[in-house]
Design a protein around this motif. Structure first.
Motif, short mmCIF file in Angstrom:
data_model
loop_
_atom_site.label_atom_id
_atom_site.label_comp_id
_atom_site.label_asym_id
_atom_site.label_seq_id
_atom_site.Cartn_x
_atom_site.Cartn_y
_atom_site.Cartn_z
N TRP A 114 -29.16 11.41 21.64
CA TRP A 114 -30.58 11.09 21.63
C TRP A 114 -30.95 10.16 20.47
N VAL A 115 -30.13 10.13 19.44
CA VAL A 115 -30.38 9.19 18.33
C VAL A 115 -30.18 7.76 18.82
N ALA A 116 -29.11 7.54 19.59
CA ALA A 116 -28.86 6.20 20.14
C ALA A 116 -29.98 5.81 21.10
N VAL B 200 -36.82 2.07 20.28
CA VAL B 200 -37.56 1.40 19.20
C VAL B 200 -37.22 -0.08 19.17
N PHE B 201 -35.93 -0.41 19.30
CA PHE B 201 -35.51 -1.81 19.33
C PHE B 201 -36.17 -2.54 20.49
N SER B 202 -36.18 -1.92 21.66
CA SER B 202 -36.80 -2.54 22.83
C SER B 202 -38.29 -2.77 22.61
N LEU B 203 -38.94 -1.85 21.96
CA LEU B 203 -40.36 -1.99 21.67
C LEU B 203 -40.62 -3.23 20.81
N PHE B 204 -39.81 -3.42 19.78
CA PHE B 204 -39.98 -4.58 18.92
C PHE B 204 -39.63 -5.88 19.63
#
Length: 97
Positions: A4-6, A12-16
């Motif tokens: 779940w960390v990955a 979060v990366f996709s959001l940015f």
């Protein structure tokens, strides 16, 4: 690390990434309002063309040297052009400075 960390890092990366793309597409209507459809089509197709250019310029010639070198060169290229975005100026709308 749990799975779940990955997943959280990817989300979060996709959001940015989506926010960065929004800033690029957000200026499209101001580029040429009379030719909005053509400008939008060129910007949309530019992503696909840019991917092909990046493949041929960064990843094919530099692939055998070092595993991460093509990614570092591509990151430097993106960073360079991102920092130049503050220099954009439109005579009727102005710029950042």
């Amino acid at each position: 690390q749990p799975w779940w960390v990955a997943l959280l890092v990817i989300i979060v990366f996709s959001l940015f990434v989506q926010m960065a793309e929004g800033t690029s597409y957000g200026i499209v209507p101001f580029m040429n309002p009379k030719q909005l459809a053509c400008t939008s089509a060129l910007v949309g197709a530019g992503g696909n063309v840019g991917a092909v250019i990046a493949l041929w310029c960064f990843y094919k010639p530099l692939g055998a040297i070092e595993t991460l070198l093509p990614f570092k060169v591509h990151a430097g290229y993106v960073l360079f052009w991102s920092l130049l975005s503050v220099c954009y100026y439109w005579p009727d709308k102005g710029g950042m400075f």
